[in-house]
Design a protein around this motif. Structure first.
Motif, mmCIF file in Angstrom:
data_model
loop_
_atom_site.group_PDB
_atom_site.id
_atom_site.type_symbol
_atom_site.label_atom_id
_atom_site.label_comp_id
_atom_site.label_asym_id
_atom_site.label_seq_id
_atom_site.Cartn_x
_atom_site.Cartn_y
_atom_site.Cartn_z
ATOM 1 N N SER A 215 -90.547 -46.322 38.438
ATOM 2 C CA SER A 215 -90.898 -47.463 39.451
ATOM 3 C C SER A 215 -91.987 -47.351 40.526
ATOM 4 C CB SER A 215 -89.878 -48.137 39.981
ATOM 5 O OG SER A 215 -89.928 -49.139 40.855
ATOM 6 N N SER A 216 -93.058 -48.116 40.549
ATOM 7 C CA SER A 216 -94.018 -47.857 41.653
ATOM 8 C C SER A 216 -93.617 -48.239 42.983
ATOM 9 C CB SER A 216 -95.239 -48.710 41.335
ATOM 10 O OG SER A 216 -94.828 -50.164 41.268
ATOM 11 N N ASN A 217 -92.448 -49.196 43.126
ATOM 12 C CA ASN A 217 -91.818 -49.615 44.269
ATOM 13 C C ASN A 217 -90.309 -49.542 44.530
ATOM 14 O OD1 ASN A 217 -91.323 -51.137 46.633
ATOM 15 N ND2 ASN A 217 -92.770 -52.882 46.195
ATOM 16 N N SER A 218 -90.104 -48.766 45.330
ATOM 17 C CA SER A 218 -88.547 -48.497 45.701
ATOM 18 C C SER A 218 -87.914 -49.410 46.383
ATOM 19 C CB SER A 218 -88.404 -46.969 46.420
ATOM 20 O OG SER A 218 -89.107 -47.012 47.663
ATOM 21 N N TRP A 219 -88.509 -50.417 46.921
ATOM 22 C CA TRP A 219 -87.664 -51.449 47.635
ATOM 23 C C TRP A 219 -88.736 -52.695 47.345
ATOM 24 C CZ3 TRP A 219 -83.333 -51.695 50.339
ATOM 25 C CH2 TRP A 219 -83.155 -52.520 51.181
ATOM 26 N N PRO A 220 -88.776 -53.238 46.364
ATOM 27 C CA PRO A 220 -89.266 -54.497 46.085
ATOM 28 C C PRO A 220 -89.040 -55.828 46.834
ATOM 29 C CG PRO A 220 -88.080 -53.985 44.184
ATOM 30 C CD PRO A 220 -88.015 -52.825 45.212
ATOM 31 N N GLU A 221 -89.886 -56.629 47.340
ATOM 32 C CA GLU A 221 -89.685 -57.824 48.088
ATOM 33 C C GLU A 221 -90.347 -58.980 47.638
ATOM 34 O OE1 GLU A 221 -90.840 -56.808 52.104
ATOM 35 O OE2 GLU A 221 -89.044 -55.391 52.755
ATOM 36 N N GLU A 222 -89.729 -59.992 47.928
ATOM 37 C CA GLU A 222 -90.317 -61.282 47.461
ATOM 38 C C GLU A 222 -91.922 -61.308 47.750
ATOM 39 O OE1 GLU A 222 -87.366 -64.746 47.151
ATOM 40 O OE2 GLU A 222 -87.577 -64.117 49.137
ATOM 41 N N GLY A 223 -92.691 -61.809 46.762
ATOM 42 C CA GLY A 223 -93.893 -61.881 46.794
ATOM 43 C C GLY A 223 -94.816 -60.679 46.535
ATOM 44 N N GLN A 224 -94.183 -59.549 46.441
ATOM 45 C CA GLN A 224 -94.877 -58.337 45.993
ATOM 46 C C GLN A 224 -94.922 -58.287 44.520
ATOM 47 O OE1 GLN A 224 -92.694 -54.888 47.963
ATOM 48 N NE2 GLN A 224 -93.686 -55.309 49.985
ATOM 49 N N SER A 225 -95.413 -56.957 44.073
ATOM 50 C CA SER A 225 -95.798 -56.756 42.722
ATOM 51 C C SER A 225 -94.765 -55.131 42.387
ATOM 52 C CB SER A 225 -97.003 -56.777 42.275
ATOM 53 O OG SER A 225 -97.940 -55.601 43.002
ATOM 54 N N ILE A 226 -94.659 -55.110 41.315
ATOM 55 C CA ILE A 226 -94.004 -53.694 40.684
ATOM 56 C C ILE A 226 -94.301 -53.325 39.550
ATOM 57 C CG2 ILE A 226 -91.992 -54.799 39.680
ATOM 58 C CD1 ILE A 226 -90.294 -52.463 40.960
ATOM 59 N N ILE A 227 -94.574 -52.101 39.324
ATOM 60 C CA ILE A 227 -94.973 -51.631 38.151
ATOM 61 C C ILE A 227 -94.006 -50.598 37.482
ATOM 62 C CG2 ILE A 227 -96.942 -49.998 36.829
ATOM 63 C CD1 ILE A 227 -98.795 -51.109 38.792
ATOM 64 N N LEU A 228 -93.355 -50.841 36.366
ATOM 65 C CA LEU A 228 -92.519 -49.956 35.594
ATOM 66 C C LEU A 228 -93.151 -49.251 34.493
ATOM 67 C CD1 LEU A 228 -89.374 -52.310 35.483
ATOM 68 C CD2 LEU A 228 -90.113 -50.715 37.386
ATOM 69 N N THR A 229 -93.177 -47.896 34.743
ATOM 70 C CA THR A 229 -93.692 -47.304 33.611
ATOM 71 C C THR A 229 -92.648 -46.406 32.624
ATOM 72 O OG1 THR A 229 -95.785 -46.783 34.820
ATOM 73 C CG2 THR A 229 -95.257 -45.208 33.095
ATOM 74 N N CYS A 230 -92.836 -46.674 31.360
ATOM 75 C CA CYS A 230 -91.744 -46.135 30.545
ATOM 76 C C CYS A 230 -92.328 -44.751 29.803
ATOM 77 C CB CYS A 230 -91.292 -47.190 29.325
ATOM 78 S SG CYS A 230 -90.178 -46.352 28.074
ATOM 79 N N GLU A 231 -91.884 -43.673 30.131
ATOM 80 C CA GLU A 231 -92.291 -42.227 29.817
ATOM 81 C C GLU A 231 -91.390 -42.076 28.528
ATOM 82 O OE1 GLU A 231 -92.391 -39.174 32.710
ATOM 83 O OE2 GLU A 231 -94.486 -40.224 33.539
ATOM 84 N N SER A 232 -92.092 -41.834 27.311
ATOM 85 C CA SER A 232 -91.353 -41.313 26.156
ATOM 86 C C SER A 232 -91.812 -40.238 25.448
ATOM 87 C CB SER A 232 -91.314 -42.448 25.165
ATOM 88 O OG SER A 232 -92.364 -42.987 24.889
ATOM 89 N N LYS A 233 -91.097 -39.296 25.126
ATOM 90 C CA LYS A 233 -91.509 -38.217 24.437
ATOM 91 C C LYS A 233 -90.642 -37.752 23.062
ATOM 92 C CE LYS A 233 -92.538 -33.010 25.193
ATOM 93 N NZ LYS A 233 -92.242 -31.953 26.350
#
Length: 417
Positions: A215-233
């Protein structure tokens, strides 16, 4: 020939690699024209002084004198091995022995038993074999230059009963960490002049994907954005990942955009709360992992700065009760939310608690100020013992008009405080 009576010929043992050249030398310190002779293990004469006795093109004269007889044997074979004799023809004949040792060179090793690819968890048995060594060669296993000790070793005598075939087996379970590892079998032998023979095999291990969400944001708040990266190997390389929310499709494709392995969510709100799953698969299998998203209210950041100084006991008690209630609510929310931080408080309880505390504080201050005002304005009254109270405009006049002197009037005055 008295000078040669006490002399013995001098020789040395010789070791030569199969296919090489052996030099046999016989020396005499003092010799009075006495002949020297070399003979083979079969007691056949090879050279008598400088005269060749055996027709073998591999045998040649190196040096012949009264003090030395040296010959060479080229392209030595295993059959040439044995005890050679140098004879000094005195009376009696004196001899010296030299043993010729022929080393059998091991063949280049080969690794068998490998099939490609190998599935993770399967048992692998790799065998390394080499033949023709004399004495028996030594085999060692390495994985990425690190020696593997737990191996099986087998030595067998060849059909010629002179050389040996040596084999060694490496037995292990295939693991994803071994993918791409170089397994080598090394043959050491004294005939190789410190240059071992090596056979190598690169391992190819196939395994199911290993999945992780970052996750790009450890404390997401209203109005913000977040990026979730799925690493697969995995191997083979996993197919494009699949994103879901609470077991279904993403509910808002306009704000929830998937680009390859990345899920971007803009303008976060409370409806985005939930469990997001990332799944990857390849021909071997599939694997998934989850991320619980909790969107926090922006008022949460204001609560730690709310401080009300100098509260009375009642106010403090009320505040503590409200704080306890808020903490209990936050604890319950943390239990439901594995991503929530410990000690988080609910925004609605915090706001209500602050308002109640202020109201109580203002009420208590008003009561204290009113009491102090009344204390500063004390009143007086005249008792019923004073005469003419009805006609007097005030208490002092009533006392003066009453019977008796001024002194008695003062004594009949009482004050109410």
């Amino acid at each position: 020939m008295p000078g040669s009576q006490g002399q013995f010929p001098l020789t040395q043992n010789v070791t030569v690699v199969e296919g090489g050249t052996a030099n046999l030398t016989c020396r005499v310190d003092q010799n009075d024209n006495t002949s020297l002779q070399w003979s083979n293990p079969a007691q056949q004469t090879l050279y008598f002084d400088d005269k060749k006795a055996l027709r073998d093109n591999r045998i040649e004269l190196v040096r012949a004198s009264w003090h030395e007889l040296s010959i060479s044997v080229s392209d030595v074979s295993l059959s040439d091995e044995g005890q050679y004799t140098c004879s000094l023809f005195t009376m009696p004949v004196k001899t010296s022995k030299a043993f010729l040792t022929v080393l059998g060179v091991p063949e280049k090793p080969q690794i068998t038993g490998f099939t490609s690819p190998v599935m993770e968890g399967e048992r692998m048995q790799l065998t390394c074999k080499t033949s023709g060594s004399k004495p028996a060669a030594d085999i060692r296993w390495f994985k990425n230059d690190k020696e593997v000790k737990d191996v099986k070793y087998l030595k067998e005598e060849d059909a010629n009963r002179k050389t040996f075939t040596v084999s060694s087996t490496l037995d292990f379970l295939a693991d994803r960490n071994d993918d791409g590892a170089v397994v080598s079998c090394r043959v050491d032998h004294e005939s190789l002049n410190s240059t071992p023979q090596i056979a190598m095999q690169v391992l190819e291990i196939h395994y199911t994907p290993l999945v992780k969400i970052i996750s790009s944001n450890s404390w997401p708040e209203e109005g913000q954005s977040i990026i979730l990266t799925c690493e697969s190997k995995g191997k083979p390389v996993p197919e494009p990942v699949l994103w879901t929310k609470d077991g279904g499709e993403l509910p808002d494709p306009e704000r929830m955009v998937v680009n390859g392995r990345v899920l971007s969510i803009s303008f976060l709100n409370k409806t985005d709360n939930g469990t997001y799953r990332c799944e990857a698969k390849n021909p071997i299998g599939r694997n998934s992992t989850e991320y619980v998203l909790i969107v926090h209210d922006v008022f949460n950041t204001l609560l730690p700065t709310t401080v009300i100084p100098s509260l009375t006991t009642a106010t403090v008690t009320t505040t503590v009760a409200l704080t306890t209630s808020t903490t209990t609510s936050a604890t319950a929310n943390s239990t439901r939310d594995p991503n929530a931080l410990a000690g988080q408080t609910g925004p609605d309880h915090a706001l209500i608690g602050g308002i109640v505390a202020v109201v109580v504080f203002v009420t208590l201050c008003s009561i204290i100020l009113l009491g102090r005002y009344l204390a500063r304005h004390k009143g007086t009254y005249l008792t019923n013992e004073a005469k003419g109270a009805e006609d007097a405009p005030d208490a002092d006049t009533a006392i003066i008009n009453a019977e008796g002197s001024q002194v008695n009037a003062e004594e009949k005055k009482e004050y109410f405080i």
